[in-house]
Structure formats: C-alpha cells, structure tokens
Design a protein around this motif. Structure first.
Motif, PDB file in Angstrom:
ATOM      1  N   GLU A  61       5.031  -7.547  -2.466  1.00 38.27           N
ATOM      2  CA  GLU A  61       5.658  -6.404  -3.142  1.00 38.27           C
ATOM      3  C   GLU A  61       5.036  -5.624  -4.052  1.00 38.27           C
ATOM      4  OE1 GLU A  61       8.442  -4.498  -2.187  1.00 38.27           O
ATOM      5  OE2 GLU A  61       9.958  -5.853  -0.955  1.00 38.27           O
ATOM      6  N   LYS A  62       4.629  -6.296  -4.928  1.00 38.36           N
ATOM      7  CA  LYS A  62       3.561  -6.026  -6.141  1.00 38.36           C
ATOM      8  C   LYS A  62       2.255  -5.240  -5.606  1.00 38.36           C
ATOM      9  CE  LYS A  62       5.391  -8.815  -9.700  1.00 38.36           C
ATOM     10  NZ  LYS A  62       5.106  -9.936 -10.676  1.00 38.36           N
ATOM     11  N   LEU A  63       1.510  -6.117  -4.626  1.00 39.02           N
ATOM     12  CA  LEU A  63       0.677  -5.342  -3.942  1.00 39.02           C
ATOM     13  C   LEU A  63       0.887  -4.126  -3.428  1.00 39.02           C
ATOM     14  CD1 LEU A  63      -2.365  -6.053  -3.281  1.00 39.02           C
ATOM     15  CD2 LEU A  63      -1.744  -7.073  -1.096  1.00 39.02           C
ATOM     16  N   HIS A  64       2.083  -3.880  -2.572  1.00 36.37           N
ATOM     17  CA  HIS A  64       2.284  -2.752  -1.855  1.00 36.37           C
ATOM     18  C   HIS A  64       2.616  -1.535  -3.003  1.00 36.37           C
ATOM     19  CE1 HIS A  64       5.244   0.127  -0.111  1.00 36.37           C
ATOM     20  NE2 HIS A  64       4.235   0.178   0.923  1.00 36.37           N
ATOM     21  N   THR A  65       3.161  -2.019  -4.114  1.00 39.77           N
ATOM     22  CA  THR A  65       3.493  -1.106  -5.298  1.00 39.77           C
ATOM     23  C   THR A  65       2.310  -0.262  -5.742  1.00 39.77           C
ATOM     24  OG1 THR A  65       5.790  -1.536  -5.736  1.00 39.77           O
ATOM     25  CG2 THR A  65       4.491  -0.529  -7.444  1.00 39.77           C
ATOM     26  N   LYS A  66       1.327  -1.293  -6.066  1.00 37.22           N
ATOM     27  CA  LYS A  66      -0.228  -0.883  -6.417  1.00 37.22           C
ATOM     28  C   LYS A  66      -0.840  -0.031  -5.737  1.00 37.22           C
ATOM     29  CE  LYS A  66      -4.008  -3.277  -8.419  1.00 37.22           C
ATOM     30  NZ  LYS A  66      -4.737  -4.676  -8.753  1.00 37.22           N
ATOM     31  N   ALA A  67      -0.880  -0.373  -4.355  1.00 39.17           N
ATOM     32  CA  ALA A  67      -1.591   0.461  -3.327  1.00 39.17           C
ATOM     33  C   ALA A  67      -0.967   1.738  -3.187  1.00 39.17           C
ATOM     34  CB  ALA A  67      -1.474  -0.028  -1.876  1.00 39.17           C
ATOM     35  N   GLN A  68       0.294   2.050  -3.377  1.00 42.05           N
ATOM     36  CA  GLN A  68       1.018   3.283  -3.347  1.00 42.05           C
ATOM     37  C   GLN A  68       0.569   3.963  -4.744  1.00 42.05           C
ATOM     38  OE1 GLN A  68       5.254   2.226  -2.902  1.00 42.05           O
ATOM     39  NE2 GLN A  68       5.071   3.511  -0.860  1.00 42.05           N
ATOM     40  N   GLU A  69       0.566   3.330  -5.845  1.00 37.52           N
ATOM     41  CA  GLU A  69       0.303   4.010  -6.995  1.00 37.52           C
ATOM     42  C   GLU A  69      -1.309   4.635  -6.895  1.00 37.52           C
ATOM     43  OE1 GLU A  69       0.784   0.935  -9.818  1.00 37.52           O
ATOM     44  OE2 GLU A  69       3.139   1.363 -10.052  1.00 37.52           O
ATOM     45  N   HIS A  70      -2.259   3.693  -6.404  1.00 36.87           N
ATOM     46  CA  HIS A  70      -3.375   4.416  -6.308  1.00 36.87           C
ATOM     47  C   HIS A  70      -3.627   5.383  -5.057  1.00 36.87           C
ATOM     48  CE1 HIS A  70      -4.203   0.862  -8.696  1.00 36.87           C
ATOM     49  NE2 HIS A  70      -5.368   1.474  -8.949  1.00 36.87           N
ATOM     50  N   GLY A  71      -2.675   5.639  -4.307  1.00 29.99           N
ATOM     51  CA  GLY A  71      -2.612   6.570  -2.946  1.00 29.99           C
ATOM     52  C   GLY A  71      -3.504   5.730  -1.906  1.00 29.99           C
ATOM     53  N   PHE A  72      -3.408   4.616  -1.866  1.00 32.46           N
ATOM     54  CA  PHE A  72      -4.249   3.792  -0.650  1.00 32.46           C
ATOM     55  C   PHE A  72      -3.377   4.114   0.620  1.00 32.46           C
ATOM     56  CE2 PHE A  72      -6.263   0.930  -3.704  1.00 32.46           C
ATOM     57  CZ  PHE A  72      -7.331   2.049  -4.171  1.00 32.46           C
ATOM     58  N   THR A  73      -3.848   4.118   1.672  1.00 27.53           N
ATOM     59  CA  THR A  73      -3.277   3.720   3.055  1.00 27.53           C
ATOM     60  C   THR A  73      -2.469   2.291   3.080  1.00 27.53           C
ATOM     61  OG1 THR A  73      -4.679   5.313   4.342  1.00 27.53           O
ATOM     62  CG2 THR A  73      -3.413   3.961   5.679  1.00 27.53           C
ATOM     63  N   CYS A  74      -1.492   2.258   3.297  1.00 29.63           N
ATOM     64  CA  CYS A  74      -0.655   0.858   3.269  1.00 29.63           C
ATOM     65  C   CYS A  74       0.792   1.062   3.929  1.00 29.63           C
ATOM     66  CB  CYS A  74      -0.293   0.429   1.674  1.00 29.63           C
ATOM     67  SG  CYS A  74       0.241  -1.109   1.397  1.00 29.63           S
ATOM     68  N   VAL A  75       0.893   0.268   4.843  1.00 30.72           N
ATOM     69  CA  VAL A  75       2.178  -0.031   5.530  1.00 30.72           C
ATOM     70  C   VAL A  75       2.827  -1.390   5.449  1.00 30.72           C
ATOM     71  CG1 VAL A  75       1.531   1.877   6.990  1.00 30.72           C
ATOM     72  CG2 VAL A  75       1.195  -0.299   7.765  1.00 30.72           C
ATOM     73  N   GLN A  76       3.999  -1.122   5.309  1.00 31.54           N
ATOM     74  CA  GLN A  76       4.693  -2.683   5.235  1.00 31.54           C
ATOM     75  C   GLN A  76       5.247  -3.087   6.710  1.00 31.54           C
ATOM     76  OE1 GLN A  76       8.124  -1.992   3.002  1.00 31.54           O
ATOM     77  NE2 GLN A  76       7.208  -1.904   0.954  1.00 31.54           N
ATOM     78  N   THR A  87       7.202  -9.230   4.890  1.00 31.72           N
ATOM     79  CA  THR A  87       6.360 -10.356   5.539  1.00 31.72           C
ATOM     80  C   THR A  87       4.916 -10.025   5.478  1.00 31.72           C
ATOM     81  OG1 THR A  87       6.693  -9.805   7.790  1.00 31.72           O
ATOM     82  CG2 THR A  87       8.193 -11.316   6.807  1.00 31.72           C
ATOM     83  N   ALA A  88       4.398  -8.714   5.806  1.00 34.12           N
ATOM     84  CA  ALA A  88       2.938  -8.561   5.706  1.00 34.12           C
ATOM     85  C   ALA A  88       2.636  -6.968   5.362  1.00 34.12           C
ATOM     86  CB  ALA A  88       2.573  -8.535   7.179  1.00 34.12           C
ATOM     87  N   LEU A  89       1.594  -6.701   5.132  1.00 32.59           N
ATOM     88  CA  LEU A  89       1.086  -5.315   4.684  1.00 32.59           C
ATOM     89  C   LEU A  89      -0.148  -4.988   5.613  1.00 32.59           C
ATOM     90  CD1 LEU A  89       1.126  -5.261   0.719  1.00 32.59           C
ATOM     91  CD2 LEU A  89       2.775  -4.327   2.230  1.00 32.59           C
ATOM     92  N   ALA A  90      -0.344  -3.630   5.983  1.00 30.89           N
ATOM     93  CA  ALA A  90      -1.667  -3.331   6.617  1.00 30.89           C
ATOM     94  C   ALA A  90      -2.440  -2.318   5.482  1.00 30.89           C
ATOM     95  CB  ALA A  90      -1.774  -2.996   7.958  1.00 30.89           C
ATOM     96  N   LEU A  91      -3.572  -2.467   5.052  1.00 27.46           N
ATOM     97  CA  LEU A  91      -4.202  -1.715   4.206  1.00 27.46           C
ATOM     98  C   LEU A  91      -5.439  -1.044   4.682  1.00 27.46           C
ATOM     99  CD1 LEU A  91      -3.030  -4.499   2.176  1.00 27.46           C
ATOM    100  CD2 LEU A  91      -3.115  -2.296   0.495  1.00 27.46           C
ATOM    101  N   GLY A  92      -5.613   0.359   4.391  1.00 23.20           N
ATOM    102  CA  GLY A  92      -6.721   0.956   4.912  1.00 23.20           C
ATOM    103  C   GLY A  92      -8.021   0.388   4.199  1.00 23.20           C
TER     104      GLY A  92
END
Length: 111
Positions: A61-76, A87-92
C-alpha cells in the motif's frame, strides 16, 4: 548501451510462491487493460519484466501511494478470493529508481 525498459511487478512476500506468481500475472493484465498503449510500447521495445517483492500488504500500500504521489503509472490488483486484499502492483518503467531497493520475488525475503 542503455538498460532495457522494464515493467515492474511487485507482490507480497507473505503470500505462498504460487499465489505470488498468479497475483503478478493479474497485475500485469490489469496494467494492460488500464494502460494498453504503454504496455504495447514497452512490449515492442523491450518486453523486460522485473518480478519483485515487498514484505506485506501494508508495505505494498505504501509503495502504491508513493507511486501515485510521483505520478508514476501504477495499477493495483486486489484479489476477490482474499476479501479484496491488495496482493500485487504493476508499475511502469518510470518507477525504476523507486523500486530498485526491493528484492527479487521468490528469491529473497524483504526487510
């Protein structure tokens, strides 16, 4: 020579190995559905994946929040059979520096 562009799949190390693999596949498919153009470009240029792990749901969850804050492509991916737990994230590819400290999934235990 530059490094190949990667898509990052991050799973929870507290899940059994088989579930980690399946959850990563779900996250990649979710990335494809939500960001098809990005996935097609990545696939044509490199098709390189990194399969990484984080300790548990809270750290994911923390990693997802950080990715969103940076404007990175990220899906849960939230598993319906686990009461929609994350259970998982995919990041650009732009998330490379953010995830470089994470260990490989199925190989090492995260801190």
């Amino acid at each position: 020579m530059s490094r190949p562009e990667k898509v990052y799949l991050v799973v929870r190390a507290d899940l059994p190995p088989g579930q980690q693999a399946v959850q990563a596949a779900h996250a990649l498919q979710e990335l494809n559905v939500q960001h098809g153009e990005l996935v097609r470009g990545w696939y044509a240029r490199s098709n390189t994946l990194a399969f990484l792990a984080t300790k548990d749901e809270l750290s994911l969850e923390k990693l997802h929040t950080k990715a969103q804050e940076h404007g990175f492509t990220c899906v849960q991916f939230r598993e319906p059979d686990r009461d929609k737990e994350l259970t998982a994230l995919a990041l650009g590819p732009e998330a490379a520096r953010m995830v470089r400290h994470l260990p490989l999934a199925l190989k090492e235990r995260p801190p």
